[in-house]
Design an enzyme around this catalytic site. Structure first.
Site, PDB file in Angstrom:
ATOM      1  N   ASP A   1       0.843  -0.947   0.040  1.00  0.00           N
ATOM      2  CA  ASP A   1      -0.128  -0.072  -0.016  1.00  0.00           C
ATOM      3  C   ASP A   1       0.995   1.368   0.131  1.00  0.00           C
ATOM      4  O   ASP A   1       1.943   1.289   0.502  1.00  0.00           O
ATOM      5  CB  ASP A   1      -1.084   0.090   1.022  1.00  0.00           C
ATOM      6  CG  ASP A   1      -0.233  -0.275   2.652  1.00  0.00           C
ATOM      7  OD1 ASP A   1       0.940  -0.843   2.451  1.00  0.00           O
ATOM      8  OD2 ASP A   1      -0.991  -0.053   3.583  1.00  0.00           O
TER       9      ASP A   1
ATOM     10  N   GLU B   1      -0.784  -2.285   5.381  1.00  0.00           N
ATOM     11  CA  GLU B   1       0.285  -2.024   6.382  1.00  0.00           C
ATOM     12  C   GLU B   1      -0.199  -0.747   7.160  1.00  0.00           C
ATOM     13  O   GLU B   1       0.171  -0.779   8.244  1.00  0.00           O
ATOM     14  CB  GLU B   1       1.748  -2.080   6.035  1.00  0.00           C
ATOM     15  CG  GLU B   1       2.679  -2.317   6.928  1.00  0.00           C
ATOM     16  CD  GLU B   1       3.072  -0.741   7.589  1.00  0.00           C
ATOM     17  OE1 GLU B   1       3.181  -0.926   8.803  1.00  0.00           O
ATOM     18  OE2 GLU B   1       3.012   0.182   6.987  1.00  0.00           O
TER      19      GLU B   1
HETATM   20 ZN   LIG Z   1       6.166   1.276   5.635  1.00  0.00          ZN
END
Ligand SMILES: [Zn+2]
Length: 417
Positions: free
Chosen positions: A89, A144
């Site tokens: 991401d 994340e």
């Molecule tokens: Zn990172």
């Protein structure tokens, strides 16, 4: 789920052959990195990113896991594997680097995940041409940067357990170090995280007649100050702990005392007892301060990642291998940053456990967080003083090679262990 021990001579042969195979992949990896960088996708929407990396790893049909994630196994189909994570991401940061391959869609790979993905792809492609004694599992992890955590979804999935992971390797760029320096600490590396929300209820009214109101704005401001005093007066000063309030919201007009005021923030701790203490002390402090102002204050704590704990044996082996590869190796680094990589770490299962080498319950196999295994997170110097998450963060292509070398060291360290 223990990987068979591989003798030191075989590991050294594999290190030399993978190092040269890896070098041949770096030009293509730099191209992939620019494609990913130009087309970033936000947490949970990383479908095209995962597809591009899966294709580059010659596995375009790998099934999705945890939403947009993928697991790609390279080498022996049976038996245990050594897993290496890269995050898919990007962040909602409008890019300001000015390069021709900059993102124009309002999202940005400002945390270096484009570099991590390109590095894992280069290593995976190199590994396909080598004779691996234990499979390498490329974990393309979604989400994340947000909750719910992509790592937690993967580590609790039956698909991940079915791969028989024996160890998990992560590498993250770090702007505090120059290029050519890596940090591989043993024990607690990153803080445990809990987020919190404060709601203060008062009595609204005319700003010119405060005696007739109960001002939630003042009570909230005093509460924010009181939270910093929990750190300075109630936590052992030799322990790292942070409370940061990131949002404040109240009112709509300069001459109106509002009825409510809200705030939200984050708690970072390296010590499990400090974590438990602050979770409850924040509520007590806010309630007490607000009461003194005729208001009512409540706090909701939302638990997030445990502390990230590097396995001491893996860390030691990585230090040795990266030193041999010519890197400057730091061993004493820790921070109050957080990373959901902690969910993979068997050593983190004690949730905020303290100290190098501390191991919580369920050091391997299905524990509180699923298939947590001995793990190591390596930090690679980004070579730019611009910090992670900044709109001008743009490490040079050399960073791909450094991250891939650290991933390779992690794989070999797990073989040795
Ligand atoms: Zn990172």
């Amino acid at each position: 789920m223990t990987a068979p021990g591989v003798c030191p001579a075989a590991i050294e042969d594999l290190r030399l052959s993978l190092t040269s195979l890896l070098a041949a992949e770096l030009t293509a990896a730099a191209g992939l990195r620019r494609d990913l960088h130009r087309n970033p996708e936000l947490s949970g929407a990383e479908r095209a990113t995962a597809a591009a990396v899966a294709s580059a790893l010659a596995c375009p049909d790998a099934p999705e896991i945890a939403g947009t994630g993928r697991l790609i196994r390279i080498g022996p189909r049976e038996g245990p594997c050594i897993a290496i994570r890269a995050e898919l991401d990007a962040l909602p940061v409008p890019e300001q680097t000015g390069v021709s391959w900059a993102s124009a869609n309002g999202a940005m790979h400002a945390c270096g995940h484009d570099v991590h993905l390109a590095a894992l792809t280069a290593l995976g492609r190199a590994a396909r041409r080598a004779d691996l004694p234990v499979a390498l599992l490329a974990v393309l992890q979604p989400r994340e940067e947000t909750v719910p955590s992509g790592a937690l979804d993967i580590v609790t999935s039956p698909e991940f357990a079915a791969q028989q992971p024996a160890a998990m390797i992560g590498v993250h760029l770090q702007h505090l170090f120059p290029a050519g320096t890596v940090a591989v600490p043993a024990g607690v590396v990153n803080a445990a995280t809990d987020d919190f929300e404060i709601t203060v209820s008062g009595r609204g009214g005319h700003a010119g007649y405060p005696q007739l109101a109960a001002d939630p704005v003042l009570a909230l401001c005093q509460s924010v100050v009181a939270l910093q005093q929990l750190i300075s007066r109630r936590i052992d000063p030799t322990h790292a702990a942070v409370i940061s309030v990131g949002t404040l919201q109240a009112g709509h007009a300069p001459n109106v005392i509002p009825t409510t005021a809200t705030a939200s923030g984050t708690i970072r701790t390296l010590d499990g007892q400090d974590r438990q203490f602050l979770r409850s002390a924040i509520g007590e402090a806010v309630a007490g301060v607000c009461l003194a102002h005729g208001c009512e204050g409540t706090v909701t704590v939302v638990p997030a990642e445990p502390a990230l704990v590097n396995d001491p044996r893996l860390a030691a082996a990585c230090q040795e291998l990266l030193g041999r590869a010519g890197y400057v190796v730091e061993t004493g680094f820790s921070s109050c940053g957080a990373d959901d990589f902690a969910y993979y770490c068997a050593g983190s299962q004690g949730a905020g456990s303290q100290g190098a080498g501390s191991q919580g319950a369920g050091s391997q196999g299905a524990g509180r967080h699923g298939t947590a295994v001995p793990s190591v997170m390596v930090f690679a110097g980004s070579g730019t003083p611009v910090s992670l998450h900044h709109p001008e963060f743009l490490p040079a292509d050399r960073a791909i090679s450094d991250v891939a070398s650290a991933m390779l060291a992690g794989y070999l360290a797990a073989l040795a262990a």
